[in-house]
Design an enzyme around this catalytic site. Sequence first.
Site, short mmCIF file in Angstrom:
data_model
loop_
_atom_site.label_atom_id
_atom_site.label_comp_id
_atom_site.label_asym_id
_atom_site.label_seq_id
_atom_site.Cartn_x
_atom_site.Cartn_y
_atom_site.Cartn_z
CD GLU A 167 -3.10 -0.95 2.17
OE1 GLU A 167 -4.25 -0.61 1.87
OE2 GLU A 167 -2.73 -1.19 3.34
CD GLU A 192 -3.65 -6.64 3.24
OE1 GLU A 192 -2.90 -5.67 3.46
OE2 GLU A 192 -3.65 -7.26 2.15
#
Length: 285
Positions: free
Chosen positions: A133, A153
């Site tokens: 990210e 995730e």
Amino acid sequence: MSKNFNVPPPETKYCILTFPSPRILLITINRPKQLNALNLPAHFELDGVFNWYNKEPELWVAIITGVGNKAFCVGQDLKSEFTSNEKGSSSNDDDSILKNFPKSGFGGISRRVDSLKPVIAAVNGFAIGGGMEITLACDIVVAAKNSIFSLPEVKRGIVAVNGGLTRLVRFIGYQRTCELAFTGRNISAEECKEIGLVNKIVPTYKDVVPAALKIASEIIENSPDAIKFSKQGILYSLESPSLTEAERKHLTSDIAKKFYNQDNFKEGMLSFKEKRSPKWKNSKL
């Protein structure tokens, strides 16, 4: 270190700040035992670093990397996430955890939308979860050939909520984003370059910072005002629903109103007329 900073650099515990060349800031995440995973206090620290960078006129380009030869950043330090008692301490409630991040997101950058100065990611290994990210929020990405990227995730029952999914779908499209988000699979540096997430691949981790510095050195040869105005237009294109709206916002922004009266604009025109290299000043925009 330059002695001309308006405000001294913030003190840091989780990252190292160096100034390899005038006008360039190098941020090195320094948690090697955790493969540069970040705990919650580290996010606030990096948020403060980027806030300082954005306000400091002496600095024109930032580079972010990780210490060591294994990892750029492997995401959130899950081992400390539920036990930290420091600033930004967490609880077992997901909503509470999200609220404890700075508004700028993972690493103080993943949800940042107010930065008009360039940030280059020098990826020296694994960029996993929040680490990826961070790279998605950077303007330019240089990666070692063996670097691995992923948003895993879902494999741990959580979601990449710090800006990764929303940026990724704009960068590579809906179906590709769904595949990566739903499988959590690893992506090589070569594949990232093919789909537009990496600008340049270098042979080893030792080469990433020098390559990033070379790009940064090319950037600072140009007007810092023009760089800011250009980045603003690019960001408006990402945020706006149409090209027409993006252009309207760009051409009517506060920066647009000031840009043509700045010393750097006048210097650019004059140096062209006089057939010489321009001498840029720190941006006042």
